[in-house]
Write a protein that holds these residues in place. Structure first.
Motif, PDB file in Angstrom:
ATOM      1  N   GLY A   1       0.834  -1.222   0.000  1.00 14.02           N
ATOM      2  CA  GLY A   1       0.000   0.000   0.000  1.00 14.02           C
ATOM      3  C   GLY A   1       0.854   1.251   0.000  1.00 14.02           C
ATOM      4  N   ALA A   2       2.037   1.186  -0.649  1.00 10.38           N
ATOM      5  CA  ALA A   2       2.816   2.420  -0.842  1.00 10.38           C
ATOM      6  C   ALA A   2       2.277   3.081  -2.123  1.00 10.38           C
ATOM      7  N   VAL A   3       3.089   3.875  -2.808  1.00 11.11           N
ATOM      8  CA  VAL A   3       2.537   4.658  -3.919  1.00 11.11           C
ATOM      9  C   VAL A   3       1.867   3.779  -4.990  1.00 11.11           C
ATOM     10  N   ALA A   4       2.524   2.696  -5.412  1.00  8.73           N
ATOM     11  CA  ALA A   4       1.939   1.878  -6.496  1.00  8.73           C
ATOM     12  C   ALA A   4       0.598   1.277  -6.070  1.00  8.73           C
ATOM     13  N   GLY A   5       0.571   0.636  -4.901  1.00  7.67           N
ATOM     14  CA  GLY A   5      -0.658  -0.026  -4.444  1.00  7.67           C
ATOM     15  C   GLY A   5      -1.763   0.980  -4.150  1.00  7.67           C
ATOM     16  N   ALA A   6      -1.399   2.082  -3.482  1.00  6.41           N
ATOM     17  CA  ALA A   6      -2.396   3.096  -3.140  1.00  6.41           C
ATOM     18  C   ALA A   6      -2.938   3.750  -4.416  1.00  6.41           C
TER      19      ALA A   6
ATOM     20  N   ASP B   1      -0.828  -3.918   3.570  1.00 10.76           N
ATOM     21  CA  ASP B   1       0.572  -3.466   3.692  1.00 10.76           C
ATOM     22  C   ASP B   1       1.104  -3.820   5.073  1.00 10.76           C
ATOM     23  N   ARG B   2       2.336  -4.296   5.095  1.00  7.16           N
ATOM     24  CA  ARG B   2       2.901  -4.730   6.380  1.00  7.16           C
ATOM     25  C   ARG B   2       3.321  -3.557   7.252  1.00  7.16           C
ATOM     26  N   ARG B   3       3.521  -2.377   6.641  1.00  7.67           N
ATOM     27  CA  ARG B   3       3.881  -1.215   7.465  1.00  7.67           C
ATOM     28  C   ARG B   3       2.625  -0.625   8.087  1.00  7.67           C
ATOM     29  N   LYS B   4       2.786  -0.099   9.328  1.00  7.10           N
ATOM     30  CA  LYS B   4       1.606   0.478  10.001  1.00  7.10           C
ATOM     31  C   LYS B   4       1.321   1.888   9.491  1.00  7.10           C
TER      32      LYS B   4
ATOM     33  N   SER C   1       8.804   8.152   7.589  1.00 15.73           N
ATOM     34  CA  SER C   1       9.189   9.521   7.221  1.00 15.73           C
ATOM     35  C   SER C   1      10.233   9.554   6.116  1.00 15.73           C
ATOM     36  N   MET C   2      10.685   8.370   5.656  1.00 11.32           N
ATOM     37  CA  MET C   2      11.776   8.376   4.682  1.00 11.32           C
ATOM     38  C   MET C   2      11.331   8.939   3.329  1.00 11.32           C
ATOM     39  N   ASN C   3      12.170   9.798   2.785  1.00 14.52           N
ATOM     40  CA  ASN C   3      11.849  10.316   1.450  1.00 14.52           C
ATOM     41  C   ASN C   3      12.087   9.243   0.402  1.00 14.52           C
ATOM     42  N   ARG C   4      11.145   9.128  -0.523  1.00 12.08           N
ATOM     43  CA  ARG C   4      11.347   8.173  -1.614  1.00 12.08           C
ATOM     44  C   ARG C   4      10.877   8.803  -2.918  1.00 12.08           C
TER      45      ARG C   4
ATOM     46  N   GLY D   1      -0.301  -3.002   8.719  1.00 13.18           N
ATOM     47  CA  GLY D   1       0.311  -3.799   9.782  1.00 13.18           C
ATOM     48  C   GLY D   1       0.069  -5.293   9.564  1.00 13.18           C
ATOM     49  N   SER D   2      -0.280  -5.686   8.346  1.00 10.88           N
ATOM     50  CA  SER D   2      -0.500  -7.111   8.022  1.00 10.88           C
ATOM     51  C   SER D   2       0.377  -7.476   6.833  1.00 10.88           C
ATOM     52  N   SER D   3       0.896  -8.692   6.876  1.00 13.22           N
ATOM     53  CA  SER D   3       1.848  -9.079   5.842  1.00 13.22           C
ATOM     54  C   SER D   3       1.304 -10.242   5.015  1.00 13.22           C
TER      55      SER D   3
ATOM     56  N   GLU E   1      17.659  11.911   7.077  1.00 11.29           N
ATOM     57  CA  GLU E   1      18.876  11.667   6.282  1.00 11.29           C
ATOM     58  C   GLU E   1      18.965  10.156   6.012  1.00 11.29           C
ATOM     59  N   HIS E   2      19.227   9.791   4.776  1.00 14.50           N
ATOM     60  CA  HIS E   2      19.385   8.359   4.513  1.00 14.50           C
ATOM     61  C   HIS E   2      20.236   8.114   3.275  1.00 14.50           C
ATOM     62  N   VAL E   3      20.551   6.857   3.065  1.00  8.93           N
ATOM     63  CA  VAL E   3      21.356   6.482   1.896  1.00  8.93           C
ATOM     64  C   VAL E   3      20.454   5.706   0.944  1.00  8.93           C
ATOM     65  N   TYR E   4      20.500   6.055  -0.327  1.00  8.91           N
ATOM     66  CA  TYR E   4      19.655   5.396  -1.321  1.00  8.91           C
ATOM     67  C   TYR E   4      20.583   4.670  -2.294  1.00  8.91           C
ATOM     68  N   LYS E   5      20.530   3.345  -2.267  1.00 12.80           N
ATOM     69  CA  LYS E   5      21.393   2.543  -3.152  1.00 12.80           C
ATOM     70  C   LYS E   5      20.722   2.459  -4.524  1.00 12.80           C
TER      71      LYS E   5
ATOM     72  N   LEU F   1       2.148  -7.483 -11.811  1.00 14.48           N
ATOM     73  CA  LEU F   1       3.127  -6.688 -11.049  1.00 14.48           C
ATOM     74  C   LEU F   1       2.974  -5.222 -11.441  1.00 14.48           C
ATOM     75  N   ILE F   2       3.057  -4.317 -10.445  1.00  9.52           N
ATOM     76  CA  ILE F   2       3.156  -2.889 -10.797  1.00  9.52           C
ATOM     77  C   ILE F   2       4.204  -2.205  -9.923  1.00  9.52           C
ATOM     78  N   GLY F   3       4.631  -1.024 -10.352  1.00  5.63           N
ATOM     79  CA  GLY F   3       5.573  -0.213  -9.576  1.00  5.63           C
ATOM     80  C   GLY F   3       6.923  -0.897  -9.445  1.00  5.63           C
TER      81      GLY F   3
ATOM     82  N   SER G   1      16.322  10.708 -12.881  1.00  6.01           N
ATOM     83  CA  SER G   1      15.237  11.363 -13.618  1.00  6.01           C
ATOM     84  C   SER G   1      13.973  11.483 -12.773  1.00  6.01           C
ATOM     85  N   GLY G   2      14.024  11.059 -11.505  1.00  6.84           N
ATOM     86  CA  GLY G   2      12.874  11.199 -10.599  1.00  6.84           C
ATOM     87  C   GLY G   2      11.620  10.512 -11.126  1.00  6.84           C
ATOM     88  N   GLN G   3      11.762   9.302 -11.683  1.00 12.19           N
ATOM     89  CA  GLN G   3      10.633   8.695 -12.386  1.00 12.19           C
ATOM     90  C   GLN G   3       9.949   7.545 -11.648  1.00 12.19           C
TER      91      GLN G   3
HETATM   92  C1  FAD Z   1      14.929   4.483   0.106  1.00 11.84           C
HETATM   93  C2  FAD Z   1      14.242   4.837  -1.175  1.00 11.84           C
HETATM   94  C3  FAD Z   1      14.408   6.110  -1.712  1.00 11.84           C
HETATM   95  C4  FAD Z   1      13.809   6.433  -2.942  1.00 11.84           C
HETATM   96  N1  FAD Z   1      14.009   7.677  -3.480  1.00 11.84           N
HETATM   97  C5  FAD Z   1      13.486   7.963  -4.692  1.00 11.84           C
HETATM   98  C6  FAD Z   1      13.729   9.196  -5.334  1.00 11.84           C
HETATM   99  O1  FAD Z   1      14.445  10.042  -4.806  1.00 11.84           O
HETATM  100  N2  FAD Z   1      13.143   9.434  -6.549  1.00 11.84           N
HETATM  101  C7  FAD Z   1      12.306   8.495  -7.148  1.00 11.84           C
HETATM  102  O2  FAD Z   1      11.756   8.737  -8.233  1.00 11.84           O
HETATM  103  N3  FAD Z   1      12.085   7.318  -6.577  1.00 11.84           N
HETATM  104  C8  FAD Z   1      12.653   7.025  -5.380  1.00 11.84           C
HETATM  105  N4  FAD Z   1      12.428   5.821  -4.833  1.00 11.84           N
HETATM  106  C9  FAD Z   1      11.579   4.888  -5.565  1.00 11.84           C
HETATM  107  C10 FAD Z   1      10.123   5.232  -5.358  1.00 11.84           C
HETATM  108  O3  FAD Z   1       9.855   5.399  -4.002  1.00 11.84           O
HETATM  109  C11 FAD Z   1       9.283   4.103  -5.906  1.00 11.84           C
HETATM  110  O4  FAD Z   1       9.668   3.879  -7.257  1.00 11.84           O
HETATM  111  C12 FAD Z   1       7.798   4.432  -5.926  1.00 11.84           C
HETATM  112  O5  FAD Z   1       7.386   5.066  -4.778  1.00 11.84           O
HETATM  113  C13 FAD Z   1       6.939   3.199  -6.174  1.00 11.84           C
HETATM  114  O6  FAD Z   1       7.018   2.388  -5.062  1.00 11.84           O
HETATM  115  P1  FAD Z   1       6.157   1.062  -4.861  1.00 11.84           P
HETATM  116  O7  FAD Z   1       4.878   1.398  -4.207  1.00 11.84           O
HETATM  117  O8  FAD Z   1       6.116   0.286  -6.121  1.00 11.84           O
HETATM  118  O9  FAD Z   1       7.131   0.272  -3.885  1.00 11.84           O
HETATM  119  P2  FAD Z   1       7.541   0.577  -2.394  1.00 11.84           P
HETATM  120  O10 FAD Z   1       7.535   2.027  -2.104  1.00 11.84           O
HETATM  121  O11 FAD Z   1       8.785  -0.178  -2.118  1.00 11.84           O
HETATM  122  O12 FAD Z   1       6.357  -0.064  -1.563  1.00 11.84           O
HETATM  123  C14 FAD Z   1       6.153  -1.448  -1.415  1.00 11.84           C
HETATM  124  C15 FAD Z   1       5.157  -1.636  -0.289  1.00 11.84           C
HETATM  125  O13 FAD Z   1       4.836  -3.004  -0.190  1.00 11.84           O
HETATM  126  C16 FAD Z   1       4.808  -3.373   1.171  1.00 11.84           C
HETATM  127  N5  FAD Z   1       5.093  -4.813   1.216  1.00 11.84           N
HETATM  128  C17 FAD Z   1       6.198  -5.452   0.745  1.00 11.84           C
HETATM  129  N6  FAD Z   1       6.069  -6.775   0.924  1.00 11.84           N
HETATM  130  C18 FAD Z   1       4.870  -6.979   1.513  1.00 11.84           C
HETATM  131  C19 FAD Z   1       4.174  -8.131   1.955  1.00 11.84           C
HETATM  132  N7  FAD Z   1       4.683  -9.365   1.816  1.00 11.84           N
HETATM  133  N8  FAD Z   1       2.972  -7.982   2.544  1.00 11.84           N
HETATM  134  C20 FAD Z   1       2.430  -6.722   2.702  1.00 11.84           C
HETATM  135  N9  FAD Z   1       3.052  -5.610   2.304  1.00 11.84           N
HETATM  136  C21 FAD Z   1       4.251  -5.724   1.708  1.00 11.84           C
HETATM  137  C22 FAD Z   1       5.898  -2.515   1.828  1.00 11.84           C
HETATM  138  O14 FAD Z   1       5.652  -2.369   3.207  1.00 11.84           O
HETATM  139  C23 FAD Z   1       5.738  -1.202   1.063  1.00 11.84           C
HETATM  140  O15 FAD Z   1       4.849  -0.310   1.691  1.00 11.84           O
HETATM  141  C24 FAD Z   1      13.013   5.478  -3.615  1.00 11.84           C
HETATM  142  C25 FAD Z   1      12.822   4.214  -3.061  1.00 11.84           C
HETATM  143  C26 FAD Z   1      13.430   3.877  -1.860  1.00 11.84           C
HETATM  144  C27 FAD Z   1      13.216   2.486  -1.318  1.00 11.84           C
END
Ligand code: FAD
Length: 415
Positions: free
Chosen positions: A12-17, A34-37, A41-44, A129-131, A270-274, A290-292, A302-304
């Motif tokens: 339920g992060a950006v792709a799921g939401a 989503d397993r996170r509650k 605060s981490m920037n992504r 908070g459920s996985s 502050e964090h490190v993004y690999k 699959l999405i996201g 490119s901030g994509q």
């Molecule tokens: C540390 C970090 C920094 C980033 N910084 C940037 C940036 O500067 N610019 C940029 O464009 N993009 C950045 N990104 C990438 C960007 O955040 C993602 O591309 C975008 O938000 C899409 O994320 P998503 O929802 O697909 O995946 P995610 O954001 O990874 O979300 C996945 C979700 O699935 C949940 N989940 C995983 N496994 C399970 C399970 N088994 N059961 C239930 N829930 C589960 C997790 O808790 C999480 O909430 C960053 C990503 C990270 C990790």
């Protein structure tokens, strides 16, 4: 306990939401797990590009984002200590979208805003908070649901369609045996936050300060703040994080002299993004999609990443709706989703990969050559304009719209 729903979205992060928001206008029952509650605060990533703004407007979510503090960023400027402004990618003249700017909102607000909006619909349920532990399969070997763990309790949930939005480490992608090309970059990002200096006000654009040791990117944020991402060779980020405040400012000012103006900054967040590049071979298998980030990881230059996730959700939602309405077989719907989105995402991954070599070139001579090459376009204004306009279309995300419309028009009327 046993549950039944139409669509399960794992993550339920950006792709799921975003997918939940895109499905809100249809009356299907949707469960987001989503397993996170909470979003944390981490920037992504926090820049919503013009194409994404158009999609959010169609869903009805944009109006909510316009109410919260945000910044309009009109493109990107590339700077260099010796050559000064190397290139300006200006979104202002963009005529192919009603939006000629990138909307910068902290990532947490985007994620929470999308979830809250989806949650306001009765047929959409959010489980935090459920996985998800594993998938369930029917007699034909297709995915028919998932097993959810909350504390010690296991719940079985059956669904017509399961979508994996569970990020780069996607458990579901692995369980579906979908292969993915993966490449770890030779550099990483140290992400910091500071107040914007006086010289970074007015008509705002993301500033990329190119340097032989690695670029420093300044992203304007609301409340007079900015995000700073410093490109460092892999393994060096931990050294940066050990610097005292003074040492850190000195290091930054060495690469970007205007940062000498900064006297305060806050190190929380502050964090490190690999940096990893990954693209799944398939976007679906056994009738699960699959999405996201579960499907693709891209270099942040490119901030994509976030925009690709929202744009995946837009296409997938339309095709899933067709299928659940009985107008398209699920296999056809998922094949078309992959056919539409995969080449677009591959193109974005390639462009971001190219940008990765601009922000970090370990070979000093090669770095100098690239900088001089960009500087030289100053003497060829026609070429310079052509390059910057093409990049602007890519950053805006509007170059893909017509292709998507044409591909989907065979199954969806009134695109
Ligand atoms: C540390 C970090 C920094 C980033 N910084 C940037 C940036 O500067 N610019 C940029 O464009 N993009 C950045 N990104 C990438 C960007 O955040 C993602 O591309 C975008 O938000 C899409 O994320 P998503 O929802 O697909 O995946 P995610 O954001 O990874 O979300 C996945 C979700 O699935 C949940 N989940 C995983 N496994 C399970 C399970 N088994 N059961 C239930 N829930 C589960 C997790 O808790 C999480 O909430 C960053 C990503 C990270 C990790």
């Amino acid at each position: 306990m046993d549950l039944e729903t139409d669509i399960i979205i794992v993550g339920g992060a950006v792709a799921g939401a975003a997918l939940a928001c895109a499905l809100a206008k249809y009356n299907f029952k949707v469960l987001v797990v989503d397993r996170r509650k909470d979003p944390g605060s981490m920037n992504r990533g926090d820049g919503l590009q013009p194409r994404t703004l158009e999609i959010l407007e169609q869903w009805g979510v944009l109006q909510q984002f316009q109410q919260i503090p945000h910044i309009k960023s009109y493109g990107i400027e590339l700077h260099h200590g010796v050559f000064k402004e190397l290139m300006k990618i200006d979104l202002k003249p963009l005529s192919s979208s009603k939006y000629n700017y990138i909307m910068n909102i902290p990532h947490r607000e985007i994620e929470q805003g999308l979830l809250d909006w989806a949650n306001s619909y009765e047929h959409i349920q959010i489980m935090r908070g459920s996985s998800v532990e594993r998938m369930l399969y029917n007699d034909q070997g297709n995915v028919s649901g998932v097993v959810i763990k909350t504390g010690k309790e296991l719940t079985t949930c059956h669904a017509k369609i399961v979508v994996a939005a569970d990020g780069g480490q996607s458990l579901l992608r692995k369980e579906l045996s979908i292969k993915a090309d993966r490449m770890v970059y030779n550099h990483e990002l140290v992400v910091l936050h500071m107040p914007r200096p006086a010289s970074f006000q007015g008509d705002l654009r993301t500033q990329v300060h190119l340097h032989r040791d690695g670029a420093v990117v300044l992203i304007p944020l609301p409340d007079q703040q900015m995000r700073i991402t410093v490109v460092v060779p892999s393994g060096k980020a931990s050294e940066w994080r050990k610097y005292s405040d003074n040492e850190l400012l000195q290091q930054l000012a060495r690469r970007v002299p205007m940062l000498k103006e900064i006297s305060i900054f806050h190190r929380e967040g502050e964090h490190v993004y690999k940096m990893v590049r990954m693209h799944a071979d398939q976007y679906y298998a056994k009738q699960a999609a699959l999405i996201g980030d579960a499907a693709h990881l891209t270099h942040a230059s490119s901030g994509q990443g976030m925009n690709m996730a929202i744009q995946d959700a837009d296409v997938l939602s339309k095709l899933l709706a067709k299928s659940l309405h009985g107008q398209l077989a699920i296999d056809e719907a998922l094949a078309l989703y992959e056919q539409v989105r995969k080449p677009i995402n591959e193109d974005i991954l390639s462009r971001s990969n190219f940008m990765s070599s601009v922000v970090f070139t370990p070979n000093k001579l090669l770095h100098a050559g690239k900088m001089f090459g960009m500087f030289s376009t100053r003497f060829l204004p026609g070429l310079r304009h052509k390059i910057s306009s093409k990049i602007a279309l890519g950053i805006a995300g509007v170059n893909q719209e017509e292709t998507i419309r044409l591909q989907l028009s065979s199954v969806i009327e009134h695109m």
